[in-house]
Design a protein around this motif. Structure first.
Motif, PDB file in Angstrom:
ATOM      1  N   GLU A 329     -55.453  53.533 -33.002  1.00 29.97           N
ATOM      2  CA  GLU A 329     -55.220  52.897 -31.705  1.00 29.97           C
ATOM      3  C   GLU A 329     -53.742  52.538 -31.561  1.00 29.97           C
ATOM      4  O   GLU A 329     -52.985  52.490 -32.539  1.00 29.97           O
ATOM      5  CB  GLU A 329     -56.059  51.621 -31.559  1.00 29.97           C
ATOM      6  CG  GLU A 329     -57.541  51.866 -31.424  1.00 29.97           C
ATOM      7  CD  GLU A 329     -58.318  50.575 -31.191  1.00 29.97           C
ATOM      8  OE1 GLU A 329     -59.513  50.674 -30.868  1.00 29.97           O
ATOM      9  OE2 GLU A 329     -57.731  49.472 -31.328  1.00 29.97           O
ATOM     10  N   LYS A 330     -53.340  52.262 -30.339  1.00 29.44           N
ATOM     11  CA  LYS A 330     -52.001  51.768 -30.051  1.00 29.44           C
ATOM     12  C   LYS A 330     -52.150  50.502 -29.215  1.00 29.44           C
ATOM     13  O   LYS A 330     -53.080  50.380 -28.428  1.00 29.44           O
ATOM     14  CB  LYS A 330     -51.187  52.790 -29.252  1.00 29.44           C
ATOM     15  CG  LYS A 330     -50.799  54.030 -30.022  1.00 29.44           C
ATOM     16  CD  LYS A 330     -49.961  54.951 -29.138  1.00 29.44           C
ATOM     17  CE  LYS A 330     -49.602  56.239 -29.876  1.00 29.44           C
ATOM     18  NZ  LYS A 330     -48.806  57.148 -29.019  1.00 29.44           N
ATOM     19  N   ILE A 331     -51.227  49.581 -29.405  1.00 28.15           N
ATOM     20  CA  ILE A 331     -51.276  48.349 -28.629  1.00 28.15           C
ATOM     21  C   ILE A 331     -49.853  47.923 -28.253  1.00 28.15           C
ATOM     22  O   ILE A 331     -48.919  48.061 -29.060  1.00 28.15           O
ATOM     23  CB  ILE A 331     -52.003  47.223 -29.398  1.00 28.15           C
ATOM     24  CG1 ILE A 331     -52.180  45.997 -28.505  1.00 28.15           C
ATOM     25  CG2 ILE A 331     -51.269  46.867 -30.680  1.00 28.15           C
ATOM     26  CD1 ILE A 331     -53.086  44.943 -29.088  1.00 28.15           C
ATOM     27  N   TYR A 332     -49.702  47.428 -27.034  1.00 28.48           N
ATOM     28  CA  TYR A 332     -48.396  46.941 -26.588  1.00 28.48           C
ATOM     29  C   TYR A 332     -48.278  45.461 -26.941  1.00 28.48           C
ATOM     30  O   TYR A 332     -49.096  44.640 -26.538  1.00 28.48           O
ATOM     31  CB  TYR A 332     -48.249  47.125 -25.079  1.00 28.48           C
ATOM     32  CG  TYR A 332     -47.003  46.467 -24.512  1.00 28.48           C
ATOM     33  CD1 TYR A 332     -45.729  46.862 -24.918  1.00 28.48           C
ATOM     34  CD2 TYR A 332     -47.112  45.437 -23.572  1.00 28.48           C
ATOM     35  CE1 TYR A 332     -44.593  46.259 -24.402  1.00 28.48           C
ATOM     36  CE2 TYR A 332     -45.977  44.828 -23.046  1.00 28.48           C
ATOM     37  CZ  TYR A 332     -44.721  45.244 -23.471  1.00 28.48           C
ATOM     38  OH  TYR A 332     -43.594  44.641 -22.958  1.00 28.48           O
ATOM     39  N   LEU A 333     -47.266  45.131 -27.727  1.00 31.62           N
ATOM     40  CA  LEU A 333     -47.004  43.744 -28.091  1.00 31.62           C
ATOM     41  C   LEU A 333     -45.960  43.173 -27.137  1.00 31.62           C
ATOM     42  O   LEU A 333     -44.756  43.400 -27.315  1.00 31.62           O
ATOM     43  CB  LEU A 333     -46.512  43.648 -29.534  1.00 31.62           C
ATOM     44  CG  LEU A 333     -47.454  44.208 -30.616  1.00 31.62           C
ATOM     45  CD1 LEU A 333     -46.802  44.099 -31.983  1.00 31.62           C
ATOM     46  CD2 LEU A 333     -48.794  43.476 -30.592  1.00 31.62           C
ATOM     47  N   LYS A 338     -42.656  45.848 -27.803  1.00 35.04           N
ATOM     48  CA  LYS A 338     -42.754  47.069 -28.598  1.00 35.04           C
ATOM     49  C   LYS A 338     -44.213  47.519 -28.670  1.00 35.04           C
ATOM     50  O   LYS A 338     -45.132  46.741 -28.396  1.00 35.04           O
ATOM     51  CB  LYS A 338     -42.205  46.855 -30.015  1.00 35.04           C
ATOM     52  CG  LYS A 338     -40.690  46.726 -30.065  1.00 35.04           C
ATOM     53  CD  LYS A 338     -40.182  46.691 -31.491  1.00 35.04           C
ATOM     54  CE  LYS A 338     -38.671  46.624 -31.528  1.00 35.04           C
ATOM     55  NZ  LYS A 338     -38.131  46.650 -32.905  1.00 35.04           N
ATOM     56  N   ILE A 339     -44.396  48.764 -29.063  1.00 35.52           N
ATOM     57  CA  ILE A 339     -45.745  49.321 -29.229  1.00 35.52           C
ATOM     58  C   ILE A 339     -46.068  49.384 -30.716  1.00 35.52           C
ATOM     59  O   ILE A 339     -45.232  49.814 -31.521  1.00 35.52           O
ATOM     60  CB  ILE A 339     -45.835  50.718 -28.597  1.00 35.52           C
ATOM     61  CG1 ILE A 339     -45.747  50.608 -27.073  1.00 35.52           C
ATOM     62  CG2 ILE A 339     -47.135  51.419 -29.003  1.00 35.52           C
ATOM     63  CD1 ILE A 339     -45.625  51.929 -26.368  1.00 35.52           C
ATOM     64  N   LYS A 357     -39.061  48.081 -42.445  1.00 37.63           N
ATOM     65  CA  LYS A 357     -39.438  46.900 -41.671  1.00 37.63           C
ATOM     66  C   LYS A 357     -40.254  47.255 -40.434  1.00 37.63           C
ATOM     67  O   LYS A 357     -40.983  46.429 -39.894  1.00 37.63           O
ATOM     68  CB  LYS A 357     -38.179  46.126 -41.237  1.00 37.63           C
ATOM     69  CG  LYS A 357     -37.475  45.405 -42.376  1.00 37.63           C
ATOM     70  CD  LYS A 357     -36.345  44.554 -41.846  1.00 37.63           C
ATOM     71  CE  LYS A 357     -35.694  43.771 -42.997  1.00 37.63           C
ATOM     72  NZ  LYS A 357     -34.576  42.918 -42.507  1.00 37.63           N
ATOM     73  N   GLU A 358     -40.094  48.468 -39.977  1.00 38.26           N
ATOM     74  CA  GLU A 358     -40.788  48.894 -38.763  1.00 38.26           C
ATOM     75  C   GLU A 358     -42.168  49.501 -39.062  1.00 38.26           C
ATOM     76  O   GLU A 358     -42.936  49.742 -38.141  1.00 38.26           O
ATOM     77  CB  GLU A 358     -39.935  49.925 -37.996  1.00 38.26           C
ATOM     78  CG  GLU A 358     -38.584  49.395 -37.542  1.00 38.26           C
ATOM     79  CD  GLU A 358     -38.702  48.296 -36.505  1.00 38.26           C
ATOM     80  OE1 GLU A 358     -39.200  48.585 -35.402  1.00 38.26           O
ATOM     81  OE2 GLU A 358     -38.329  47.150 -36.802  1.00 38.26           O
ATOM     82  N   GLU A 446     -40.407  51.718 -30.084  1.00 38.05           N
ATOM     83  CA  GLU A 446     -39.822  51.243 -28.837  1.00 38.05           C
ATOM     84  C   GLU A 446     -40.700  51.672 -27.668  1.00 38.05           C
ATOM     85  O   GLU A 446     -41.355  52.723 -27.720  1.00 38.05           O
ATOM     86  CB  GLU A 446     -38.415  51.810 -28.644  1.00 38.05           C
ATOM     87  CG  GLU A 446     -37.414  51.401 -29.718  1.00 38.05           C
ATOM     88  CD  GLU A 446     -37.158  49.905 -29.725  1.00 38.05           C
ATOM     89  OE1 GLU A 446     -37.226  49.284 -28.640  1.00 38.05           O
ATOM     90  OE2 GLU A 446     -36.885  49.347 -30.803  1.00 38.05           O
ATOM     91  N   VAL A 447     -40.695  50.883 -26.627  1.00 38.61           N
ATOM     92  CA  VAL A 447     -41.503  51.207 -25.447  1.00 38.61           C
ATOM     93  C   VAL A 447     -40.962  52.446 -24.758  1.00 38.61           C
ATOM     94  O   VAL A 447     -39.768  52.596 -24.616  1.00 38.61           O
ATOM     95  CB  VAL A 447     -41.486  50.014 -24.453  1.00 38.61           C
ATOM     96  CG1 VAL A 447     -42.259  50.391 -23.182  1.00 38.61           C
ATOM     97  CG2 VAL A 447     -42.083  48.785 -25.109  1.00 38.61           C
TER      98      VAL A 447
END
Length: 447
Positions: A329-333, A338-339, A357-358, A446-447
């Motif tokens: 899944e993906k989620i927008y924070l 950021k995604i 870190k990413e 990154e978005v």
């Protein structure tokens, strides 16, 4: 040195006028602009000026303004030059824009001048500012505690020139009398209800009793003040003003730091700091721990560790957030803009993941895997690699995360244990190794 020599000397010293330029005179009908007009016309051929014209803005603030507008046209006709005039209701604009009459008056005047420059193809605006004006300006700003104003004005600033820069008011009056130059006297110039007039008529004479050459001393000081200011401005001109914080350990000189902070804050939130506030900021920088100072528009400047950053004061506390996510899944924070992408990885490279870190990965063997991303809660604990359980607050302090940002840092949890302070630090729970077969990774994008 007489008036005409000082006039030509200023033009030569500061390269105020070039050959074949068209000069627009900011005409007020007063003695300064009238003498300026006379001198420019007298030396028009000598200076090889292509054209000279007058520009008068009627502010509609005084009953004499109508007479002055007519007088401007008469002077232009007498010398065979153009006169541009315009009427603007300054009081109405000031009320509408919620600005002072003085500020709007200046803005509208130069707006008018620049309109003429563009439309009529003039090169420069010549104003009647002189040496006595310079001394008054510097004294006025010194009294009011404004360091920027203390340096006074320059003889040339962009397309504005001041050919009377070396002349005192007394010399200008005497020259007008000698040459029988007509002008209009503004009676408000004698009212000490205005700060500048009080400086002009009461303070400057007292200063000249102590130092008869006070105006020339001011001229020399203005030169050195501007020299210093230009030097320091060049020191900060390449600084990236779009950054979210200033690293204090990279800037050791206070003279550069306060200028940089002043410019950075103005560019970020449009707030112009007073020197009193700037002094408070420098004091804040020199103290230990987390400190903050209120600046303007509900903003605080906060010092935490070796950083300065801006924070907008909010009436409500941060709203608690919590999201549920699963693999693939993906989620927008929104808290980080950021995604976060969740996926399974078959062959993880352990060496590459060490300082990442990413992205972080975990070895979790479970049929129904569900993760939560949430805000911190009271009593949260975190287990760093090679260490025992610690309070989450202490870990965030070690990471130098500013106090007012900590509630907005998303935490990745599994079975209510914190796996990752997202974007900052991974826990030692569910570590992966070369034999791991159920690797689940989380990657920020990154978005």
């Amino acid at each position: 040195m007489n008036v005409e020599k000082k006039f030509l000397q200023a033009i030569n010293d500061f390269n105020l006028i070039s050959e074949n330029e068209k000069i627009l005179i900011a005409y007020s009908t007063g003695v300064d602009s009238s003498v300026l007009t006379y001198l420019l016309l007298k030396f028009k051929n000598y200076l090889k000026i292509k054209e000279i014209a007058l520009a008068y803005l009627n502010h509609k603030l005084r009953k004499e303004a109508e007479e002055e507008e007519i007088f401007t046209k008469e002077v232009a006709e007498k010398f065979g030059i153009k006169a541009f005039t315009k009427q603007v209701n300054i009081k109405e604009i000031a009320k509408k824009e919620k600005k002072s009459v003085e500020q709007v008056g200046r803005e509208e005047r130069y707006k008018f001048f620049n309109e003429i420059l563009k439309k009529e193809d003039f090169d420069k605006i010549a104003t009647g500012h002189h040496l006595s004006d310079l001394a008054e300006t510097m004294t006025l700003w010194f009294i009011q505690g404004n360091k920027k104003g203390i340096k006074g004005f320059k003889p040339k600033e962009k397309n504005i020139i001041r050919p009377l820069y070396y002349l005192t008011k007394e010399e200008i009056y005497n020259y007008a009398k000698e040459k029988q130059i007509e002008y209009k006297e503004d009676i408000t110039n004698y009212s000490v209800d205005f700060k500048r007039n009080k400086v002009r008529h009461e303070i400057i004479p007292k200063l000249k009793e102590i130092n008869p050459s006070f105006e020339n001393s001011a001229l020399i000081m203005s030169y050195f003040f501007n020299l210093d200011e230009d030097y320091f401005n060049k020191k900060i001109e390449n600084f990236d003003l779009l950054v979210d914080f200033i690293e204090l350990n990279q800037i050791k000189e206070k003279a550069i730091l306060y200028r940089l902070i002043d410019k950075w804050i103005y560019e970020k939130i449009g707030c112009k700091l007073s020197y009193k506030t700037l002094k408070s900021i420098i004091d804040l920088v020199e103290t230990g721990g987390t400190k903050k100072v209120k600046i303007c528009n509900n903003y605080y400047l906060i010092k935490e560790y070796d950083r300065l950053y801006l924070n907008l004061e909010k009436s409500d506390k941060t709203t608690y957030f919590e999201y549920t996510v699963k693999p693939n899944e993906k989620i927008y924070l929104k808290e980080m803009d950021k995604i976060l992408e969740i996926f399974k990885l078959s062959n993880p490279n352990l060496e590459d993941l060490k300082n990442e870190k990413e992205m972080v990965c975990f070895d979790i063997d479970s049929k129904d895997i569900e993760f939560k991303i949430r805000q911190r809660k009271k009593g949260d604990r975190f287990k760093p690699f090679g260490s025992s359980w610690k309070k989450l607050k202490d870990v965030m302090i070690d990471l130098k995360i500013p106090a007012d940002m900590r509630d907005n840092i998303p935490l990745l949890t599994f079975k209510d244990k914190i796996l990752w302070i997202i974007g900052y630090k991974r826990s030692d729970l569910y570590p992966i190794n070369e034999n791991s077969k159920n690797v689940i990774c989380f990657k920020l994008k990154e978005v």
